[in-house]
Design a protein around this motif. Sequence first.
Motif, PDB file in Angstrom:
ATOM      1  N   UNK A   1      28.640  45.466   6.651  1.00  0.00           N
ATOM      2  CA  UNK A   1      29.903  46.076   6.751  1.00  0.00           C
ATOM      3  C   UNK A   1      29.852  46.869   7.876  1.00  0.00           C
ATOM      4  N   UNK A   2      29.152  46.594   8.900  1.00  0.00           N
ATOM      5  CA  UNK A   2      29.091  47.542  10.171  1.00  0.00           C
ATOM      6  C   UNK A   2      30.183  47.141  11.168  1.00  0.00           C
ATOM      7  N   UNK A   3      31.235  48.035  11.195  1.00  0.00           N
ATOM      8  CA  UNK A   3      32.339  47.413  12.085  1.00  0.00           C
ATOM      9  C   UNK A   3      32.112  47.452  13.582  1.00  0.00           C
ATOM     10  N   UNK A   4      30.960  48.165  13.827  1.00  0.00           N
ATOM     11  CA  UNK A   4      30.667  48.202  15.302  1.00  0.00           C
ATOM     12  C   UNK A   4      29.710  46.913  15.858  1.00  0.00           C
ATOM     13  N   UNK A   5      29.304  46.303  14.730  1.00  0.00           N
ATOM     14  CA  UNK A   5      28.595  45.227  15.225  1.00  0.00           C
ATOM     15  C   UNK A   5      28.700  44.008  14.347  1.00  0.00           C
ATOM     16  N   UNK A   6      29.617  42.950  15.030  1.00  0.00           N
ATOM     17  CA  UNK A   6      30.135  42.120  14.125  1.00  0.00           C
ATOM     18  C   UNK A   6      28.953  41.052  13.642  1.00  0.00           C
ATOM     19  N   UNK A   7      29.200  40.582  12.593  1.00  0.00           N
ATOM     20  CA  UNK A   7      28.104  39.407  11.788  1.00  0.00           C
ATOM     21  C   UNK A   7      27.942  38.511  12.673  1.00  0.00           C
ATOM     22  N   UNK A   8      28.704  38.132  13.555  1.00  0.00           N
ATOM     23  CA  UNK A   8      28.890  36.836  14.517  1.00  0.00           C
ATOM     24  C   UNK A   8      27.974  37.341  15.722  1.00  0.00           C
ATOM     25  N   UNK A   9      27.947  38.394  16.150  1.00  0.00           N
ATOM     26  CA  UNK A   9      26.938  38.680  17.172  1.00  0.00           C
ATOM     27  C   UNK A   9      25.293  38.793  16.510  1.00  0.00           C
ATOM     28  N   UNK A  10      25.194  39.060  15.266  1.00  0.00           N
ATOM     29  CA  UNK A  10      23.857  38.980  14.622  1.00  0.00           C
ATOM     30  C   UNK A  10      23.439  37.595  14.465  1.00  0.00           C
ATOM     31  N   UNK A  11      24.347  36.604  14.084  1.00  0.00           N
ATOM     32  CA  UNK A  11      24.058  35.106  14.063  1.00  0.00           C
ATOM     33  C   UNK A  11      23.641  34.730  15.627  1.00  0.00           C
ATOM     34  N   UNK A  12      24.397  35.151  16.486  1.00  0.00           N
ATOM     35  CA  UNK A  12      23.919  34.715  17.804  1.00  0.00           C
ATOM     36  C   UNK A  12      22.514  35.230  18.248  1.00  0.00           C
TER      37      UNK A  12
ATOM     38  N   UNK B   1      22.091  43.654   5.257  1.00  0.00           N
ATOM     39  CA  UNK B   1      22.275  44.233   3.857  1.00  0.00           C
ATOM     40  C   UNK B   1      23.911  44.140   3.646  1.00  0.00           C
ATOM     41  N   UNK B   2      24.326  43.251   2.586  1.00  0.00           N
ATOM     42  CA  UNK B   2      25.686  42.992   2.841  1.00  0.00           C
ATOM     43  C   UNK B   2      26.731  43.936   2.605  1.00  0.00           C
ATOM     44  N   UNK B   3      26.524  45.057   1.770  1.00  0.00           N
ATOM     45  CA  UNK B   3      27.386  46.091   1.546  1.00  0.00           C
ATOM     46  C   UNK B   3      27.168  47.338   2.239  1.00  0.00           C
ATOM     47  N   UNK B   4      26.003  47.263   3.288  1.00  0.00           N
ATOM     48  CA  UNK B   4      25.666  48.483   4.019  1.00  0.00           C
ATOM     49  C   UNK B   4      26.648  48.499   5.296  1.00  0.00           C
ATOM     50  N   UNK B   5      27.289  50.062   5.528  1.00  0.00           N
ATOM     51  CA  UNK B   5      27.871  50.202   6.735  1.00  0.00           C
ATOM     52  C   UNK B   5      26.772  50.570   8.061  1.00  0.00           C
ATOM     53  N   UNK B   6      27.395  50.618   9.065  1.00  0.00           N
ATOM     54  CA  UNK B   6      26.434  51.262  10.192  1.00  0.00           C
ATOM     55  C   UNK B   6      25.838  52.703   9.766  1.00  0.00           C
TER      56      UNK B   6
ATOM     57  N   UNK C   1      23.269  53.255   7.983  1.00  0.00           N
ATOM     58  CA  UNK C   1      22.996  53.388   6.557  1.00  0.00           C
ATOM     59  C   UNK C   1      21.622  54.461   6.520  1.00  0.00           C
ATOM     60  N   UNK C   2      20.831  54.508   7.327  1.00  0.00           N
ATOM     61  CA  UNK C   2      19.467  55.067   7.243  1.00  0.00           C
ATOM     62  C   UNK C   2      19.607  56.520   7.352  1.00  0.00           C
ATOM     63  N   UNK C   3      20.716  56.908   8.213  1.00  0.00           N
ATOM     64  CA  UNK C   3      20.987  58.177   8.509  1.00  0.00           C
ATOM     65  C   UNK C   3      21.535  59.022   7.430  1.00  0.00           C
ATOM     66  N   UNK C   4      20.376  59.855   6.739  1.00  0.00           N
ATOM     67  CA  UNK C   4      20.655  60.583   5.479  1.00  0.00           C
ATOM     68  C   UNK C   4      21.444  61.801   5.487  1.00  0.00           C
ATOM     69  N   UNK C   5      21.856  62.327   6.739  1.00  0.00           N
ATOM     70  CA  UNK C   5      22.651  63.331   7.047  1.00  0.00           C
ATOM     71  C   UNK C   5      24.111  62.962   7.118  1.00  0.00           C
ATOM     72  N   UNK C   6      24.305  61.790   7.004  1.00  0.00           N
ATOM     73  CA  UNK C   6      25.811  61.364   7.152  1.00  0.00           C
ATOM     74  C   UNK C   6      26.227  60.652   6.140  1.00  0.00           C
ATOM     75  N   UNK C   7      27.909  60.646   5.929  1.00  0.00           N
ATOM     76  CA  UNK C   7      28.246  59.929   4.954  1.00  0.00           C
ATOM     77  C   UNK C   7      28.086  58.377   4.488  1.00  0.00           C
ATOM     78  N   UNK C   8      27.481  57.846   5.990  1.00  0.00           N
ATOM     79  CA  UNK C   8      27.219  56.473   5.937  1.00  0.00           C
ATOM     80  C   UNK C   8      25.968  55.989   5.233  1.00  0.00           C
ATOM     81  N   UNK C   9      25.157  57.075   4.774  1.00  0.00           N
ATOM     82  CA  UNK C   9      23.836  56.916   4.341  1.00  0.00           C
ATOM     83  C   UNK C   9      23.957  56.106   2.707  1.00  0.00           C
ATOM     84  N   UNK C  10      22.975  55.055   2.888  1.00  0.00           N
ATOM     85  CA  UNK C  10      22.932  54.412   1.585  1.00  0.00           C
ATOM     86  C   UNK C  10      21.428  54.425   1.078  1.00  0.00           C
ATOM     87  N   UNK C  11      21.402  54.938   0.133  1.00  0.00           N
ATOM     88  CA  UNK C  11      19.903  55.561  -0.367  1.00  0.00           C
ATOM     89  C   UNK C  11      19.163  54.277  -0.780  1.00  0.00           C
ATOM     90  N   UNK C  12      19.920  53.109  -1.254  1.00  0.00           N
ATOM     91  CA  UNK C  12      18.913  52.050  -1.973  1.00  0.00           C
ATOM     92  C   UNK C  12      18.749  51.058  -0.678  1.00  0.00           C
TER      93      UNK C  12
END
Length: 273
Positions: free
Chosen positions: A209-220, A237-242, A244-255
């Motif tokens: 779900x990273x809006x700044x890194x499109x999945x087509x560039x990951x496939x490239x 990680x299909x459901x993770x945003x940009x 997701x490791x940054x525990x001090x930000x709302x983007x953090x995804x613990x799992x």
Amino acid sequence: MTRREFIATTTLATGFTLAVQPIAESIIATDPTGLIAGAVNIPVKDGEIPAYRAQPATGKNFPIVLVIQEIFGVHQHIQDACRRFAKLGYVAIAPELFARQGNVSQLDTIDEIRQVVAKVPDAQVLSDLDATVNWAVKSSNGNSDKLAITGFCWGGRITWLYSAHNPQVKAGVAWYGRLVGNTSELTPKHPVDVASKLKVPVLGLYGGQDTGIPLDTVEQMREQLKASRSQSEILVYPDAPHAFFADYRPSYREVEAKDGWKRLQAWFKQHGV
């Protein structure tokens, strides 16, 4: 001031960069007990740059991990990541790679920070990281035969580039680093441009779900890596945003963050660091 004087007087952030306020409640704080941890100065070609170093208080011949900052600089989150590595037995060093261009920790907006970061040449960054490795060996009981690198966002891109630059690196883990982009004098190549010739095994961790890194560039990037002998891999990680490791930000995804951290440790061990 001369450039040398400027670099020598630049200091690390003591907390979090102003532009990332307010800080989320999920922040992780690693106890420095049993560690040597704090600011150091790294001699580079044109003077010194500040860095944060953490390592076990006793022992020697430590594996080295370079920890590469986000665009927000070497603030508390990156410093804490260094302490986490030190608890695992590494000497972890995060050099302030924007030191010549400005102190991003004191800027109020991401747009202001981006203006500083846009002036940072890749060649300068790669040279500074070479100097950081040399310092770790000479001044911090580091073992250059066990060298790893990891980085986040802006630092994720640099993780790919430095792994291509320095064949001494045994393993890298790039967290959601940009893979493609326009070339310029300051940024002549991007990860997708070096992937096919990469020899160092790099694990890329990305968010679906990273809006700044499109999945087509990951496939490239995946396609280009197939031509390399690096054994590199990319995990999305299909459901993770940009960030997701940054525990001090709302983007953090613990799992996803905890899974990525476990995978990083296993990747380093698998490749001898």
